[in-house]
Design a protein around this motif. Sequence first.
Motif, PDB file in Angstrom:
ATOM      1  N   ASP A   1       0.841  -1.195   0.000  1.00 34.43           N
ATOM      2  CA  ASP A   1       0.000   0.000   0.000  1.00 34.43           C
ATOM      3  C   ASP A   1       0.878   1.248   0.000  1.00 34.43           C
ATOM      4  N   SER A   2       0.269   2.387  -0.298  1.00 37.58           N
ATOM      5  CA  SER A   2       1.029   3.647  -0.352  1.00 37.58           C
ATOM      6  C   SER A   2       1.803   3.893   0.927  1.00 37.58           C
ATOM      7  N   TYR A   3       1.153   3.683   2.065  1.00 42.73           N
ATOM      8  CA  TYR A   3       1.828   3.892   3.340  1.00 42.73           C
ATOM      9  C   TYR A   3       2.865   2.802   3.604  1.00 42.73           C
ATOM     10  N   GLY A   4       2.425   1.543   3.581  1.00 38.05           N
ATOM     11  CA  GLY A   4       3.313   0.450   3.933  1.00 38.05           C
ATOM     12  C   GLY A   4       4.551   0.371   3.063  1.00 38.05           C
ATOM     13  N   MET A   5       4.353   0.480   1.757  1.00 39.82           N
ATOM     14  CA  MET A   5       5.479   0.460   0.827  1.00 39.82           C
ATOM     15  C   MET A   5       6.371   1.683   1.046  1.00 39.82           C
ATOM     16  N   GLY A   6       5.749   2.832   1.292  1.00 35.63           N
ATOM     17  CA  GLY A   6       6.512   4.065   1.455  1.00 35.63           C
ATOM     18  C   GLY A   6       7.444   4.024   2.646  1.00 35.63           C
ATOM     19  N   VAL A   7       6.941   3.572   3.797  1.00 38.37           N
ATOM     20  CA  VAL A   7       7.791   3.546   4.986  1.00 38.37           C
ATOM     21  C   VAL A   7       8.833   2.443   4.868  1.00 38.37           C
ATOM     22  N   ALA A   8       8.486   1.324   4.214  1.00 42.91           N
ATOM     23  CA  ALA A   8       9.465   0.254   4.004  1.00 42.91           C
ATOM     24  C   ALA A   8      10.610   0.730   3.113  1.00 42.91           C
ATOM     25  N   LEU A   9      10.284   1.461   2.065  1.00 45.70           N
ATOM     26  CA  LEU A   9      11.323   1.996   1.187  1.00 45.70           C
ATOM     27  C   LEU A   9      12.201   3.009   1.918  1.00 45.70           C
ATOM     28  N   ALA A  10      11.585   3.795   2.801  1.00 47.10           N
ATOM     29  CA  ALA A  10      12.362   4.768   3.571  1.00 47.10           C
ATOM     30  C   ALA A  10      13.358   4.069   4.484  1.00 47.10           C
ATOM     31  N   VAL A  11      12.939   2.967   5.105  1.00 46.52           N
ATOM     32  CA  VAL A  11      13.850   2.188   5.945  1.00 46.52           C
ATOM     33  C   VAL A  11      14.973   1.600   5.100  1.00 46.52           C
ATOM     34  N   GLN A  12      14.601   1.027   3.948  1.00 45.48           N
ATOM     35  CA  GLN A  12      15.603   0.440   3.061  1.00 45.48           C
ATOM     36  C   GLN A  12      16.626   1.480   2.609  1.00 45.48           C
ATOM     37  N   GLN A  13      16.154   2.666   2.257  1.00 43.91           N
ATOM     38  CA  GLN A  13      17.061   3.722   1.794  1.00 43.91           C
ATOM     39  C   GLN A  13      18.024   4.140   2.889  1.00 43.91           C
TER      40      GLN A  13
END
Length: 373
Positions: free
Chosen positions: A174-186
Amino acid sequence: MTMKSMAGATALVLMLSSSLAAYADQEIRIGVAGPFTGSYSRLGAQVWNGTNAAAKQINAAGGINGKLIVLVKGDDACEPKQAVAVANRMIDTDHVQAVIGHVCSSSTLPASEIYSDANILMMTPASTANTITERGLDTVTRMVGRDSQQGEVAANYLHEQLQAKRIAIVHDKDSYGMGVALAVQQRLGEMGIKPVLFEGLTRGEKDFNALATKIKGLQVDAVFYGGVAVEAGTLVRQIRESGVDAPFVAGDGIASDDFPVAAGGGQFIKGVLMVFGQDARQNIESQMAVAALRKEGFEPLGYTLYAYAALEAIAQTMQATQSHDGAVLGQWLRDNSVKTVAGNKRWDAKGDLATPDFVMYRWDDQGEYSVLR
């Protein structure tokens, strides 16, 4: 249609228009949009109860420029298409003058476009997706931080406090879940750490045993989950049942009593770590609101006081500007600070909080969470 019937129809339209104008002179209509039914309804209840409590307090003090607040509820069930329908109804039928909502970022994104086109101020008390405030929409603001900010807090904790090197990142697509996961990965990448797994699951599913087995096989030091409470609870239970006892860290989407319920017991969530804003219940400014909510049998967890604060901010903005024009209200918020139960708040040019306050929490086996000291 005869001339007589046309005249009657015209008179009816004028009468209805006059009635709406009369109501507009007497009240301020504020939309409250979120998931009030379905799997995420507890999040919606937080937002509704917080906003409703704020409206009662503001109305008891005289309202906004002498006009009482009337709340209009819009149930989007955290579904983007339904959120669009809610937004259109809020504008075309309910004639709201501002909106508190939505909750899920995937709903907030399309709905905010509609409010922007109608020049209606929208303040979300819960949506953290970066994209929400990256589109140059003057009428869009929020009372929480961004995915990039909470992702950085989570990644720093994984690296510096947990000293995790083998990290599995799971999200709900989802927009939120994917977004925060990508932020952690980055952020982890900036520190030289590449996750051993970056994988999505599907909202609504209940069997994540294959994923739990994969995580076990990777011998991870920690798991980060980006998504909301229902799937998070199910996932952490199945991971624990598979024999993985590595730290489980999640974003603010699990700040709901849906999380322990979905997990099936406190033994599965004990020790789970969560990124969320400072607990507004501890603020001196919030004590009257907390007492009022508890008196009604509602503990102001999660986004409750953020929703309360959102209505306080909107009320102060309307009071100061004596306007309902979305662009005027949005600009005033960007130029001024407001006092709320969540503390003094100020916004930047994008409509983001100038000073986000994400911190780490830990859940216990009683289904409660507290700030790490």
